[in-house]
Design a protein around this motif. Structure first.
Motif, PDB file in Angstrom:
ATOM      1  N   ILE A  48       0.867  -1.182   0.000  1.00  0.00           N
ATOM      2  CA  ILE A  48       0.000   0.000   0.000  1.00  0.00           C
ATOM      3  C   ILE A  48       0.905   1.235   0.000  1.00  0.00           C
ATOM      4  O   ILE A  48       1.594   1.496   0.989  1.00  0.00           O
ATOM      5  CB  ILE A  48      -0.918   0.028   1.242  1.00  0.00           C
ATOM      6  CG1 ILE A  48      -1.795  -1.229   1.277  1.00  0.00           C
ATOM      7  CG2 ILE A  48      -1.774   1.294   1.251  1.00  0.00           C
ATOM      8  CD1 ILE A  48      -2.579  -1.386   2.578  1.00  0.00           C
ATOM      9  N   PRO A  49       0.938   2.009  -1.086  1.00  0.00           N
ATOM     10  CA  PRO A  49       1.775   3.216  -1.099  1.00  0.00           C
ATOM     11  C   PRO A  49       1.185   4.296  -0.185  1.00  0.00           C
ATOM     12  O   PRO A  49      -0.035   4.484  -0.111  1.00  0.00           O
ATOM     13  CB  PRO A  49       1.753   3.655  -2.563  1.00  0.00           C
ATOM     14  CG  PRO A  49       1.273   2.464  -3.332  1.00  0.00           C
ATOM     15  CD  PRO A  49       0.341   1.742  -2.404  1.00  0.00           C
ATOM     16  N   LEU A  50       2.061   5.011   0.488  1.00  0.00           N
ATOM     17  CA  LEU A  50       1.675   6.120   1.356  1.00  0.00           C
ATOM     18  C   LEU A  50       2.596   7.300   1.043  1.00  0.00           C
ATOM     19  O   LEU A  50       3.811   7.205   1.222  1.00  0.00           O
ATOM     20  CB  LEU A  50       1.797   5.721   2.836  1.00  0.00           C
ATOM     21  CG  LEU A  50       1.297   6.769   3.849  1.00  0.00           C
ATOM     22  CD1 LEU A  50      -0.214   6.873   3.800  1.00  0.00           C
ATOM     23  CD2 LEU A  50       1.749   6.396   5.259  1.00  0.00           C
ATOM     24  N   VAL A  51       2.019   8.397   0.580  1.00  0.00           N
ATOM     25  CA  VAL A  51       2.793   9.576   0.208  1.00  0.00           C
ATOM     26  C   VAL A  51       2.674  10.611   1.326  1.00  0.00           C
ATOM     27  O   VAL A  51       1.567  10.990   1.715  1.00  0.00           O
ATOM     28  CB  VAL A  51       2.303  10.176  -1.123  1.00  0.00           C
ATOM     29  CG1 VAL A  51       3.159  11.379  -1.513  1.00  0.00           C
ATOM     30  CG2 VAL A  51       2.321   9.119  -2.231  1.00  0.00           C
ATOM     31  N   VAL A  52       3.813  11.062   1.827  1.00  0.00           N
ATOM     32  CA  VAL A  52       3.844  12.024   2.929  1.00  0.00           C
ATOM     33  C   VAL A  52       4.319  13.368   2.391  1.00  0.00           C
ATOM     34  O   VAL A  52       5.412  13.468   1.829  1.00  0.00           O
ATOM     35  CB  VAL A  52       4.764  11.536   4.068  1.00  0.00           C
ATOM     36  CG1 VAL A  52       4.780  12.561   5.205  1.00  0.00           C
ATOM     37  CG2 VAL A  52       4.306  10.173   4.583  1.00  0.00           C
ATOM     38  N   PHE A  53       3.493  14.400   2.578  1.00  0.00           N
ATOM     39  CA  PHE A  53       3.802  15.749   2.103  1.00  0.00           C
ATOM     40  C   PHE A  53       4.273  16.624   3.258  1.00  0.00           C
ATOM     41  O   PHE A  53       3.672  16.637   4.335  1.00  0.00           O
ATOM     42  CB  PHE A  53       2.547  16.402   1.496  1.00  0.00           C
ATOM     43  CG  PHE A  53       2.108  15.798   0.194  1.00  0.00           C
ATOM     44  CD1 PHE A  53       2.545  16.313  -1.010  1.00  0.00           C
ATOM     45  CD2 PHE A  53       1.241  14.701   0.181  1.00  0.00           C
ATOM     46  CE1 PHE A  53       2.131  15.759  -2.220  1.00  0.00           C
ATOM     47  CE2 PHE A  53       0.815  14.142  -1.008  1.00  0.00           C
ATOM     48  CZ  PHE A  53       1.261  14.672  -2.215  1.00  0.00           C
ATOM     49  N   ALA A  74      -0.409  12.852   5.032  1.00  0.00           N
ATOM     50  CA  ALA A  74      -0.116  11.526   4.497  1.00  0.00           C
ATOM     51  C   ALA A  74      -1.315  11.031   3.701  1.00  0.00           C
ATOM     52  O   ALA A  74      -2.458  11.111   4.178  1.00  0.00           O
ATOM     53  CB  ALA A  74       0.219  10.557   5.625  1.00  0.00           C
ATOM     54  N   VAL A  75      -1.058  10.541   2.493  1.00  0.00           N
ATOM     55  CA  VAL A  75      -2.136  10.127   1.589  1.00  0.00           C
ATOM     56  C   VAL A  75      -1.927   8.680   1.180  1.00  0.00           C
ATOM     57  O   VAL A  75      -0.886   8.323   0.608  1.00  0.00           O
ATOM     58  CB  VAL A  75      -2.179  11.027   0.335  1.00  0.00           C
ATOM     59  CG1 VAL A  75      -3.288  10.562  -0.612  1.00  0.00           C
ATOM     60  CG2 VAL A  75      -2.378  12.484   0.723  1.00  0.00           C
ATOM     61  N   GLN A  76      -2.915   7.843   1.476  1.00  0.00           N
ATOM     62  CA  GLN A  76      -2.891   6.455   1.023  1.00  0.00           C
ATOM     63  C   GLN A  76      -3.321   6.399  -0.434  1.00  0.00           C
ATOM     64  O   GLN A  76      -4.277   7.056  -0.844  1.00  0.00           O
ATOM     65  CB  GLN A  76      -3.841   5.612   1.879  1.00  0.00           C
ATOM     66  CG  GLN A  76      -3.909   4.146   1.463  1.00  0.00           C
ATOM     67  CD  GLN A  76      -4.864   3.338   2.333  1.00  0.00           C
ATOM     68  OE1 GLN A  76      -5.282   3.788   3.408  1.00  0.00           O
ATOM     69  NE2 GLN A  76      -5.239   2.147   1.871  1.00  0.00           N
ATOM     70  N   THR A  77      -2.604   5.624  -1.236  1.00  0.00           N
ATOM     71  CA  THR A  77      -2.957   5.502  -2.647  1.00  0.00           C
ATOM     72  C   THR A  77      -2.802   4.060  -3.102  1.00  0.00           C
ATOM     73  O   THR A  77      -2.594   3.163  -2.275  1.00  0.00           O
ATOM     74  CB  THR A  77      -2.102   6.471  -3.505  1.00  0.00           C
ATOM     75  OG1 THR A  77      -2.569   6.439  -4.842  1.00  0.00           O
ATOM     76  CG2 THR A  77      -0.624   6.121  -3.448  1.00  0.00           C
ATOM     77  N   ASP A  78      -2.890   3.840  -4.400  1.00  0.00           N
ATOM     78  CA  ASP A  78      -2.720   2.498  -4.954  1.00  0.00           C
ATOM     79  C   ASP A  78      -1.448   2.443  -5.796  1.00  0.00           C
ATOM     80  O   ASP A  78      -0.765   3.451  -5.974  1.00  0.00           O
ATOM     81  CB  ASP A  78      -3.944   2.084  -5.786  1.00  0.00           C
ATOM     82  CG  ASP A  78      -4.228   3.075  -6.911  1.00  0.00           C
ATOM     83  OD1 ASP A  78      -3.385   3.985  -7.151  1.00  0.00           O
ATOM     84  OD2 ASP A  78      -5.282   2.963  -7.549  1.00  0.00           O
ATOM     85  N   VAL A  79      -1.153   1.282  -6.298  1.00  0.00           N
ATOM     86  CA  VAL A  79       0.012   1.110  -7.170  1.00  0.00           C
ATOM     87  C   VAL A  79      -0.383   1.529  -8.584  1.00  0.00           C
ATOM     88  O   VAL A  79      -1.341   1.003  -9.155  1.00  0.00           O
ATOM     89  CB  VAL A  79       0.500  -0.343  -7.156  1.00  0.00           C
ATOM     90  CG1 VAL A  79       1.627  -0.533  -8.156  1.00  0.00           C
ATOM     91  CG2 VAL A  79       0.949  -0.732  -5.752  1.00  0.00           C
ATOM     92  N   HIS A  80       0.326   2.528  -9.117  1.00  0.00           N
ATOM     93  CA  HIS A  80       0.015   3.012 -10.452  1.00  0.00           C
ATOM     94  C   HIS A  80       1.249   3.657 -11.068  1.00  0.00           C
ATOM     95  O   HIS A  80       2.200   4.011 -10.371  1.00  0.00           O
ATOM     96  CB  HIS A  80      -1.148   4.018 -10.421  1.00  0.00           C
ATOM     97  CG  HIS A  80      -0.869   5.215  -9.561  1.00  0.00           C
ATOM     98  ND1 HIS A  80      -1.338   5.311  -8.257  1.00  0.00           N
ATOM     99  CD2 HIS A  80      -0.183   6.365  -9.784  1.00  0.00           C
ATOM    100  CE1 HIS A  80      -0.954   6.462  -7.731  1.00  0.00           C
ATOM    101  NE2 HIS A  80      -0.248   7.124  -8.641  1.00  0.00           N
ATOM    102  N   TYR A 103       5.982   2.551   1.637  1.00  0.00           N
ATOM    103  CA  TYR A 103       5.153   1.418   1.249  1.00  0.00           C
ATOM    104  C   TYR A 103       4.819   0.584   2.488  1.00  0.00           C
ATOM    105  O   TYR A 103       5.707   0.246   3.280  1.00  0.00           O
ATOM    106  CB  TYR A 103       5.855   0.562   0.200  1.00  0.00           C
ATOM    107  CG  TYR A 103       6.070   1.296  -1.095  1.00  0.00           C
ATOM    108  CD1 TYR A 103       5.118   1.257  -2.103  1.00  0.00           C
ATOM    109  CD2 TYR A 103       7.231   2.047  -1.297  1.00  0.00           C
ATOM    110  CE1 TYR A 103       5.308   1.947  -3.292  1.00  0.00           C
ATOM    111  CE2 TYR A 103       7.430   2.740  -2.480  1.00  0.00           C
ATOM    112  CZ  TYR A 103       6.461   2.687  -3.478  1.00  0.00           C
ATOM    113  OH  TYR A 103       6.657   3.373  -4.654  1.00  0.00           O
ATOM    114  N   ILE A 104       3.526   0.269   2.617  1.00  0.00           N
ATOM    115  CA  ILE A 104       3.041  -0.513   3.753  1.00  0.00           C
ATOM    116  C   ILE A 104       2.743  -1.929   3.273  1.00  0.00           C
ATOM    117  O   ILE A 104       2.048  -2.114   2.262  1.00  0.00           O
ATOM    118  CB  ILE A 104       1.755   0.114   4.320  1.00  0.00           C
ATOM    119  CG1 ILE A 104       2.032   1.550   4.770  1.00  0.00           C
ATOM    120  CG2 ILE A 104       1.182  -0.715   5.458  1.00  0.00           C
ATOM    121  CD1 ILE A 104       0.783   2.379   4.934  1.00  0.00           C
TER     122      ILE A 104
END
Length: 905
Positions: A405-410, A807-813, A509-510
């Motif tokens: 699970i990708p997690l993007v931290v701004f 922090a934003v949870q996203t998908d693999v893309h 990545y989680i």
């Protein structure tokens, strides 16, 4: 030969949008006033001009009721009959942020531009003290004059002028200078902004009136041009002013009486001023007075309003706007209209009687609704813009395991940070379309809760604490289809994100796993009394206070965090401790102490005080209020009956944090009191520093000799700091604007709650909700450091304390952006960054800094786009073109500097 005296009579009405009545009740009378004005002007009854209180929001308020009158108003403004601007609202100067003060000017000027003319006067008629950088802001806006009612000479109760032995200026007219050297001509309303109110037309009454008024004005004036303000708070228009002036001319043929305006008055005044005027530098806070009427304690009235305001400002300035800029770089729309709506809604809460918390309860209930609107708008912008950016990030990496699970931290604070991130993660979700919704919760509960593994793009593993939060309902709102409800299994994860670059993001990545969870190293000793990281060590004492050791310098600060409680027989404007009262403290109170959280990246200890304090003021207090006894002269005390308040304090120490952060929950059941937290520093110094508007201001620890008030409270924005030159300590806060330096142990005392019962101005206005009964919170951070807050760069930590990472949870893309990126880079010693946004009238990027030191420095800044740069101002003008994309510019001591970039397509 002395010039003939000219009496400039300026018709006006100081219009508090909300105060002793609600906004709508006040607006009812505003509409009547505006209708009367328009009627006077249209009938041509020799009514020359009207000053509309320096705030353009009055026009919006009126036109919501009378929308067909807009063209009429435009005509009156362009004919210089109705004088508007330059502000959007007459906001409190110290309780609104640096950027809020800029936006107030910016939106006021833009509104005035739409109507065709603006009054170029820095108008502060009733502002409760003014920040020292105001002349610099005015000069950058093209304004070289200011008028104000408070801050230099003493204005007493009910706006009565009282002389003192020493003034900062012997005249109403003075030169007011900012720390950087910018200066304006300032005019003090020495006889208040009602000194020309209700001018008689009866000859006998007029003779007595003008004999007194002319004498009073000449007493303070350095020039033959005398100012008479024909109006007061919510004052109806004096429709017979022309007749009154005619009578005055017949009685005093040696005086020229003019129905004037500020443009004409200031032009005439500046041509006749003496060569040498007294120069006043910096803040106007009534420093050389008896100290009873500074109104500084509005900083602690209804603190919950200040906290909501601080959160709104921070989310707009430090999160929503930067993210919107970065998303704009990727081809998305900059939400200028929504941001302007949010700012204007927020600034509806910024007038002094609003944000100061010194109005009736109805006013402040409406303020909470406005704050909530702003928070909702800011949160939506932040969510949309982060999702837009994340959609461009490539999270598809071949060297990392699948099912992550990708997690993007701004990080949008403007400074590189090491931050502990706390985020709720949906590790599995089932849509209603995939299973009968009634079965989904049980299905998800039957699934085993996984452990969590956290890695970066290189596969490096980080410690990550996880906590099962159970099942939660959610929904998605796709752009191209109907909403999608679901249930999800949710975990809260906590981990350290190191070296987050300023104005950038980093992807983690989680990986849910059924492997045995890694062991957690404890950072709290067994008796829950000690915590430490690489920077500080804390020892918790039985009474709940804590001793802090700076491990970098060895300096020890003993028994921080003791709470102090005093009675308050003042009002929303002024704190007044009962005569002879010795404050209560928690020094000898046994606290309950336990561990709440303990793992390698975060430790939290809970401290609970059940504290018996007097229930309220005594019975005499009500009688004194009914008799309108001034707070200075009250003799009442506190009740003999006690009541218990509970203070639940969480002391949190994160890995890599430069000091502990503290949050206290106050179950307040008492009335008429003030609660403070104490930080004894034992530092040998006669001065301290406080964050103010575009300034780190130096203030003395003790007042001037004229000061009589037992309290010497001050305003702050983000922090207050003290140093002896070798060691220092800085207390950062979230919306706690009042502090005092106590002589004993050189203690910094920060107010965290004040409970009052009345408005406290010209009548009896009970305010039971200002007693703040119920649950309240307060947050601060303690930052020990070497030397000063500037030299150590602790100021960056203090500013960042209030800025959340997103922090934003996203998908693999797949995507065009890397997993880690910075959109904007800058550097410069002693510089604090204030904002980055798009300009209001063009799609240029505007960034702003201020030099918090007395030394010249250099700013170097560059956008990660092909751009052309220029030097700008607070009103976003283009002053000087720069040759390179990277801008390097000298910044003078205490200078506010704005840089702009034209973004190429």
């Amino acid at each position: 030969m002395e010039s003939k005296t000219t009496a400039h009579i300026i018709s006006h009405s100081h219009w508090d949008r909300e105060w002793y009545m609600s906004f709508e009740k006040h607006r009812y009378y505003l509409v009547k006033l505006m209708d009367t004005l328009i009627d006077l002007f249209e009938k041509g009854e020799n009514f020359q001009s009207f000053h509309l209180d320096g705030q353009t929001i009055i026009l919006e308020d009126y036109l919501q009721i009378r929308p067909t009158k807009k063209e009429v108003i435009k005509k009156l403004v362009q004919e210089k009959k109705l004088h508007i601007g330059p502000w959007y609202v007459l906001q409190d100067a110290f309780l609104t942020s640096s950027e809020a003060n800029v936006r107030n000017m910016l939106y006021g000027l833009l509104d005035a531009k739409e109507y065709g003319a603006v009054s170029k006067l820095g108008y502060f008629p009733d502002t409760f003290g003014i920040y020292g950088q105001a002349p610099q802001l005015l000069q950058q806006a093209g304004i070289n004059t200011a008028a104000f009612g408070r801050g230099v000479k003493p204005t007493g109760f009910n706006n009565m002028v009282s002389d003192a032995k020493t003034f900062e200026s012997p005249y109403s007219e003075l030169k007011w200078q900012s720390p950087d050297g910018s200066a304006v001509v300032g005019v003090l309303f020495a006889n208040w902004y009602s000194n020309g109110n209700e001018i008689p037309v009866d000859i006998n009454s007029a003779k007595q009136y003008w004999d007194r008024k002319l004498s009073d004005a000449k007493k303070y004036s350095s020039a033959p041009h005398l100012l008479f303000m024909n109006g007061c708070d919510h004052q109806p228009v004096q429709v017979n002013i022309a007749e009154a002036i005619k009578v005055a001319e017949e009685l005093f043929p040696d005086v020229t009486f003019v129905h004037s305006n500020f443009d004409d008055y200031m032009d005439a005044l500046q041509q006749s001023l003496p060569e040498q005027l007294q120069t006043i530098t910096g803040e106007l806070r009534n420093q050389r007075t008896d100290g009873w009427s500074t109104l500084v304690n509005t900083a602690s009235a209804r603190i919950y309003l200040k906290q909501m305001n601080q959160e709104c400002q921070t989310l707009l300035e430090k999160v929503a706007e930067p993210l919107s800029v970065f998303s704009y770089f990727l081809g998305n729309e900059y939400p200028r209209d929504y941001l302007r709506y949010a700012w204007k809604t927020l600034m509806e809460n910024h007038p002094h009687d609003s944000i100061c918390g010194c109005s009736v309860d109805e006013v402040h209930r409406e303020m909470v609704t406005r704050f909530e609107k702003v928070l909702q708008t800011a949160a939506t912008i932040i969510e949309e813009k982060t999702n837009e950016i994340v959609s461009h990030i490539s999270t598809q990496q071949s060297n990392i395991e699948e099912n992550l699970i990708p997690l993007v931290v701004f990080n949008t604070s403007g400074n590189t940070r090491d931050v502990v991130v706390e985020k709720e993660i949906e590790i599995e979700k089932v849509y209603f379309e995939d299973m009968p919704f009634s079965e989904i919760p049980d299905y998800l509960r039957s699934k085993e809760v996984p452990s969590i593994k956290l890695v970066d793009k290189c596969g490096t593993e980080y410690f990550c604490n996880s906590k099962d939060l159970g099942i939660r309902f959610g929904y998605e709102l796709p752009d191209d289809r109907f909403r999608r409800p679901y249930y999800a299994k949710v975990l809260k994860i906590t981990f350290l994100a190191e070296d987050l670059q300023a104005y950038g993001y980093k992807t983690f990545y989680i990986q849910p796993t059924m492997e045995t969870k890694q062991s957690e190293q404890s950072t709290i000793d067994r008796n829950a009394r000690e915590i430490e990281n690489e920077f500080v060590h804390l020892t918790i004492h039985d009474n709940g206070s804590y001793t802090l050791t700076d491990k970098q310098t060895g300096k020890v600060f003993e028994h921080l965090g003791i709470y102090e409680n005093s009675g308050d027989i003042g009002n929303e404007y002024m704190f007044r401790k009962p005569n002879g009262e010795v404050p209560l403290t928690t020094k000898d109170l046994q606290a309950q102490i336990r561990v709440v959280e303990d793992h390698p990246v975060r430790s939290i200890i809970e401290i609970v005080h059940d504290w018996e304090i007097p229930k309220e003021a005594d019975e005499q207090f009500q009688r004194e209020k009914e008799r309108l006894v001034w707070h200075k002269d009250r003799q009442s005390g506190r009740s003999n009956k006690n009541i218990t308040i509970r203070l639940t304090t969480h002391i949190q120490l994160d890995q890599k944090a430069k000091g502990p952060s503290v949050k206290v929950t106050i179950d307040n059941q008492a009335k008429d009191h003030r609660l403070r937290v104490l930080f004894p520093t034992e530092l040998s110094t006669n001065e301290h520093y406080a964050d103010s508007i575009f300034e780190l201001v130096k203030r003395p620890n003790t007042p001037e000799q004229e000061w009589e008030n037992p309290s010497f409270d001050h305003h702050q924005q983000a922090f207050v700091s003290m140093t002896d030159g070798k060691h220092g300590i800085t207390i950062a806060n979230k919306g706690l604007h009042e502090y005092e330096i106590l002589h004993e142990q050189q203690t910094i005392a920060v107010t965290i709650l004040r409970a009052t019962s009345e408005l406290g101005d010209w009548g009896l206005f009970p305010t039971p909700e200002a007693q703040c009964i119920g649950t309240h919170h307060a947050e601060w951070m303690i930052i020990p450091h070497k030397g000063t807050v500037v030299e150590s760069e602790a100021f960056k930590v203090a500013y960042d304390f209030s800025v959340p990472v997103i922090a934003v949870q996203t998908d693999v893309h797949d995507g065009t952006l890397p997993e880690e990126k910075t959109f904007f880079t800058w550097e410069g010693e002693s510089l604090a960054i204030s904002s980055i946004k798009l300009a209001e009238e063009r799609d240029d990027v505007i960034a702003r800094w201020f030099n918090i030191s007395d030394k010249e420095t250099m700013v170097t800044a560059q956008l990660m786009q092909g751009t052309t740069g220029y030097i700008s101002t607070i009103i976003e003008s283009m002053e000087k073109q720069c040759e390179n994309v990277q801008i390097q510019e000298k910044v003078k001591p205490f200078e506010i500097i704005s840089l702009g970039w034209q973004v190429k397509e």
